[in-house]
Design an enzyme around this catalytic site. Structure first.
Site, PDB file in Angstrom:
ATOM      1  N   MET A  34      61.484 101.211 -76.365  1.00 16.20           N
ATOM      2  CA  MET A  34      61.291 100.476 -75.112  1.00 16.20           C
ATOM      3  C   MET A  34      60.415 100.700 -74.086  1.00 16.20           C
ATOM      4  O   MET A  34      60.409  99.293 -73.905  1.00 16.20           O
ATOM      5  CB  MET A  34      62.953 101.297 -74.250  1.00 16.20           C
ATOM      6  N   ARG A  38      59.060  97.479 -73.056  1.00 17.34           N
ATOM      7  CA  ARG A  38      58.383  97.080 -71.684  1.00 17.34           C
ATOM      8  C   ARG A  38      57.174  96.720 -70.620  1.00 17.34           C
ATOM      9  O   ARG A  38      57.479  96.327 -70.325  1.00 17.34           O
ATOM     10  CB  ARG A  38      58.956  97.815 -70.771  1.00 17.34           C
ATOM     11  N   TYR A 172      65.496  90.728 -70.071  1.00 17.01           N
ATOM     12  CA  TYR A 172      64.312  91.682 -71.051  1.00 17.01           C
ATOM     13  C   TYR A 172      64.228  92.772 -71.297  1.00 17.01           C
ATOM     14  O   TYR A 172      63.275  93.492 -69.833  1.00 17.01           O
ATOM     15  CB  TYR A 172      63.436  91.165 -71.700  1.00 17.01           C
ATOM     16  N   GLU A 173      64.384  94.254 -71.161  1.00 17.66           N
ATOM     17  CA  GLU A 173      64.079  95.104 -71.564  1.00 17.66           C
ATOM     18  C   GLU A 173      64.532  96.461 -70.048  1.00 17.66           C
ATOM     19  O   GLU A 173      63.687  96.760 -70.384  1.00 17.66           O
ATOM     20  CB  GLU A 173      62.241  96.049 -72.290  1.00 17.66           C
ATOM     21  N   GLY A 174      66.238  95.895 -69.926  1.00 16.71           N
ATOM     22  CA  GLY A 174      66.508  96.441 -68.325  1.00 16.71           C
ATOM     23  C   GLY A 174      65.122  96.007 -67.303  1.00 16.71           C
ATOM     24  O   GLY A 174      63.976  96.328 -67.662  1.00 16.71           O
TER      25      GLY A 174
END
Length: 174
Positions: A34, A38, A172-174
């Site tokens: 992750m 990011r 996307y991706e928090g």
């Protein structure tokens, strides 16, 4: 917007699973993936911002509209507010790129040296690089539309494509 997306639904009924790596280390492996994602998504936002900036700059350098005092070419780049927008776009991209580069260096140095200070810096910069890079992608692409004026939303100019493509990166991706 995007023409393809690496998302899908997978059904695992009747499937067999195998443990990959040590037991109870799955979250650590997931966060490694992750955090790399990011930084990549942050860079995706920066890339869209750069495209929108270059598109807007080229338009501003050739579009003739009115004349300002002391104007030489009559192009819209000679208007103070257009210059402000183009220079803001350039400065924001430069800043986002510098943050992403600092983050990448911290990740590489942390991995290469196993130094806790580098790892801590990487942990701090990763969400910042992601959030700032994607926010700047969205802001700069919107500003690019503004440089184009009413023509920004006309498909033939291509300016709106940057805004559509970059919008999802903030999610996307928090």
């Amino acid at each position: 917007g995007l023409h393809g997306s690496p998302t899908c639904v997978m059904q695992y009924d009747g499937a067999t699973g195998w443990l990959v790596g040590p037991e109870h280390d799955g979250m650590a492996a997931m966060f490694t993936m992750m955090n790399n994602a990011r930084l990549g998504v942050g860079c995706q936002g920066i890339g869209a911002a750069e495209g929108a900036y270059q598109h807007a700059l080229a338009f501003a350098l050739e579009r003739k509209q009115g004349k300002t005092a002391g104007a030489e070419t009559g192009t819209i780049i000679e208007h103070a507010d257009v210059r402000r927008m183009v220079m803001t776009m350039k400065a924001e991209i430069f800043t986002a790129r510098a943050i992403a580069l600092a983050c990448a260096v911290a990740i590489d140095m942390g991995n290469a040296s196993d130094d806790a200070e580098w790892k801590s810096r990487a942990a701090l910069l990763t969400p910042i690089a992601k959030a700032f890079g994607t926010d700047i992608g969205n802001e700069v692409s919107q500003m690019g539309l503004q440089v184009h004026g009413g023509m920004g939303v006309i498909e033939e100019t291509g300016a709106a494509q940057y805004a559509r493509d970059v919008r999802v990166t903030a999610i996307y991706e928090g």
